[in-house]
Structure formats: C-alpha cells, structure tokens
Design a protein around this motif. Structure first.
Motif, PDB file in Angstrom:
ATOM      1  N   ILE A  24      41.757  32.802  39.340  1.00 49.55           N
ATOM      2  CA  ILE A  24      40.623  32.891  38.416  1.00 49.55           C
ATOM      3  C   ILE A  24      41.105  33.404  37.072  1.00 49.55           C
ATOM      4  CG2 ILE A  24      38.365  33.938  38.036  1.00 49.55           C
ATOM      5  CD1 ILE A  24      38.368  34.467  41.148  1.00 49.55           C
ATOM      6  N   SER A  25      40.680  32.756  36.005  1.00 49.69           N
ATOM      7  CA  SER A  25      41.026  33.221  34.660  1.00 49.69           C
ATOM      8  C   SER A  25      39.903  32.888  33.699  1.00 49.69           C
ATOM      9  CB  SER A  25      42.338  32.582  34.189  1.00 49.69           C
ATOM     10  OG  SER A  25      42.225  31.181  34.148  1.00 49.69           O
ATOM     11  N   GLY A  26      39.996  33.434  32.508  1.00 49.91           N
ATOM     12  CA  GLY A  26      39.014  33.139  31.475  1.00 49.91           C
ATOM     13  C   GLY A  26      37.954  34.201  31.308  1.00 49.91           C
ATOM     14  N   SER A  27      37.694  34.933  32.357  1.00 47.20           N
ATOM     15  CA  SER A  27      36.706  36.000  32.295  1.00 47.20           C
ATOM     16  C   SER A  27      36.851  36.836  33.558  1.00 47.20           C
ATOM     17  CB  SER A  27      35.293  35.419  32.212  1.00 47.20           C
ATOM     18  OG  SER A  27      34.340  36.442  32.079  1.00 47.20           O
ATOM     19  N   MET A  34      31.014  33.626  44.181  1.00 45.70           N
ATOM     20  CA  MET A  34      32.080  32.638  44.345  1.00 45.70           C
ATOM     21  C   MET A  34      31.894  31.870  45.649  1.00 45.70           C
ATOM     22  SD  MET A  34      34.031  33.195  41.653  1.00 45.70           S
ATOM     23  CE  MET A  34      35.448  32.202  42.104  1.00 45.70           C
ATOM     24  N   ALA A  35      32.388  30.639  45.661  1.00 40.21           N
ATOM     25  CA  ALA A  35      32.195  29.800  46.845  1.00 40.21           C
ATOM     26  C   ALA A  35      33.325  28.804  47.012  1.00 40.21           C
ATOM     27  CB  ALA A  35      30.869  29.048  46.730  1.00 40.21           C
ATOM     28  N   TRP A  36      33.435  28.300  48.209  1.00 43.16           N
ATOM     29  CA  TRP A  36      34.288  27.155  48.513  1.00 43.16           C
ATOM     30  C   TRP A  36      33.388  26.001  48.956  1.00 43.16           C
ATOM     31  CZ3 TRP A  36      39.390  26.761  47.587  1.00 43.16           C
ATOM     32  CH2 TRP A  36      40.127  27.945  47.399  1.00 43.16           C
ATOM     33  N   ARG A  72      37.820  37.855  48.549  1.00 42.63           N
ATOM     34  CA  ARG A  72      38.081  37.901  47.108  1.00 42.63           C
ATOM     35  C   ARG A  72      38.735  39.220  46.772  1.00 42.63           C
ATOM     36  NH1 ARG A  72      32.545  37.187  44.116  1.00 42.63           N
ATOM     37  NH2 ARG A  72      33.843  37.558  42.269  1.00 42.63           N
ATOM     38  N   ASP A  73      39.532  39.187  45.732  1.00 42.11           N
ATOM     39  CA  ASP A  73      40.142  40.387  45.184  1.00 42.11           C
ATOM     40  C   ASP A  73      39.883  40.351  43.683  1.00 42.11           C
ATOM     41  OD1 ASP A  73      41.756  42.430  44.193  1.00 42.11           O
ATOM     42  OD2 ASP A  73      43.293  42.133  45.710  1.00 42.11           O
ATOM     43  N   ASP A  77      41.993  38.905  40.537  1.00 36.30           N
ATOM     44  CA  ASP A  77      41.433  37.628  40.064  1.00 36.30           C
ATOM     45  C   ASP A  77      41.742  36.481  41.021  1.00 36.30           C
ATOM     46  OD1 ASP A  77      42.132  38.314  36.547  1.00 36.30           O
ATOM     47  OD2 ASP A  77      40.537  38.996  37.871  1.00 36.30           O
ATOM     48  N   THR A  78      41.485  36.710  42.290  1.00 29.15           N
ATOM     49  CA  THR A  78      41.746  35.669  43.281  1.00 29.15           C
ATOM     50  C   THR A  78      40.602  35.534  44.279  1.00 29.15           C
ATOM     51  OG1 THR A  78      42.918  37.221  44.727  1.00 29.15           O
ATOM     52  CG2 THR A  78      44.257  35.932  43.180  1.00 29.15           C
ATOM     53  N   LEU A  79      40.448  34.333  44.767  1.00 31.81           N
ATOM     54  CA  LEU A  79      39.517  34.004  45.834  1.00 31.81           C
ATOM     55  C   LEU A  79      40.328  33.324  46.927  1.00 31.81           C
ATOM     56  CD1 LEU A  79      36.446  33.634  46.720  1.00 31.81           C
ATOM     57  CD2 LEU A  79      36.675  31.332  45.759  1.00 31.81           C
TER      58      LEU A  79
END
Length: 125
Positions: A24-27, A34-36, A72-73, A77-79
């Motif tokens: 995840i980036s940008g914000s 968040m979802a898959w 999520r962490d 910034d990860t899912l």
C-alpha cells in the motif's frame, strides 16, 4: 487514493497453500477498509475477505470461510491473504481493494475506490 500492488500469486495443486500480499502506498492505510476480491473467467468480481481499519474485524465469504485468513499491518503498509486448502474453484485473478472510511457494503465492488492490478492464482486438481 491509495496505490495498491499485489504479489504472491502462482500455481499450486489442490490442497496446497499460497500467501498473497498487497503493498500500500500513496496515503496512510489507517483510514481505509481493505478487502480481497477475485474474478475468474466469465464471472463477476466477488469479494472473498474484508478487514476493518483497525484490523479487529474480519469478514469472509462462505466459499472461503475457514480456509482463508485476511490480515493487515498498517505500520508496514501491507495487506495479506493466507490461503489454505486451495481448491480448483479458487482459481482466479485476485485483487486487493480499499474503501475510505468504515467497512460498509463490504461485498459490493463499487464501494471500493482503489484497486490493484491483480495477481493470478491457479489451482490444479
């Protein structure tokens, strides 16, 4: 608007496992549900797992409940999506998605404003 990038897809035999990651980036992701989702050939995109902004609440579709685990962490910034006991019907392109604010209309793809490009998961029998 978040920028999302999936990784970790591949080919596996039925009964095997895979772990998907979404960078995840940008914000900051703290404000996003968040979802898959996944989409197989000829089918509509379907939600498989959702996680609340603080990670305390998770939701799963009936087709993956008990086999998949979303995580999520926010600090990193990860899912993630841990997929166990994979079945041929799990074969699809998998996408991570983000919705600003609380989780609402969680299985409706139109509720999510940010999407990755997807990573392919293929499960052979």
């Amino acid at each position: 608007q978040l920028h999302l990038a999936e990784s970790g897809g591949g080919s596996v035999q039925a009964g095997g496992s895979l772990t998907l990651d979404c960078a995840i980036s940008g914000s900051s992701p703290y404000s996003y549900c968040m979802a898959w989702f996944r989409q197989s050939r000829g089918n509509e995109r379907e939600g498989v797992a959702v996680i609340s902004r603080d990670g305390r609440s998770t939701y799963y579709s009936d087709s993956v409940k008990g086999r998949f685990t979303i995580s999520r962490d926010n600090a990193k910034d990860t899912l993630g999506l841990q997929m166990n006991t994979l079945k041929p019907e799990d074969t699809a392109m998998y996408y991570c998605a983000a919705r600003f604010g609380p989780c609402d209309s969680i299985w409706y793809s139109g509720a999510y404003s940010s999407w990755g490009r997807g990573t392919q998961v293929t499960v052979s029998s």
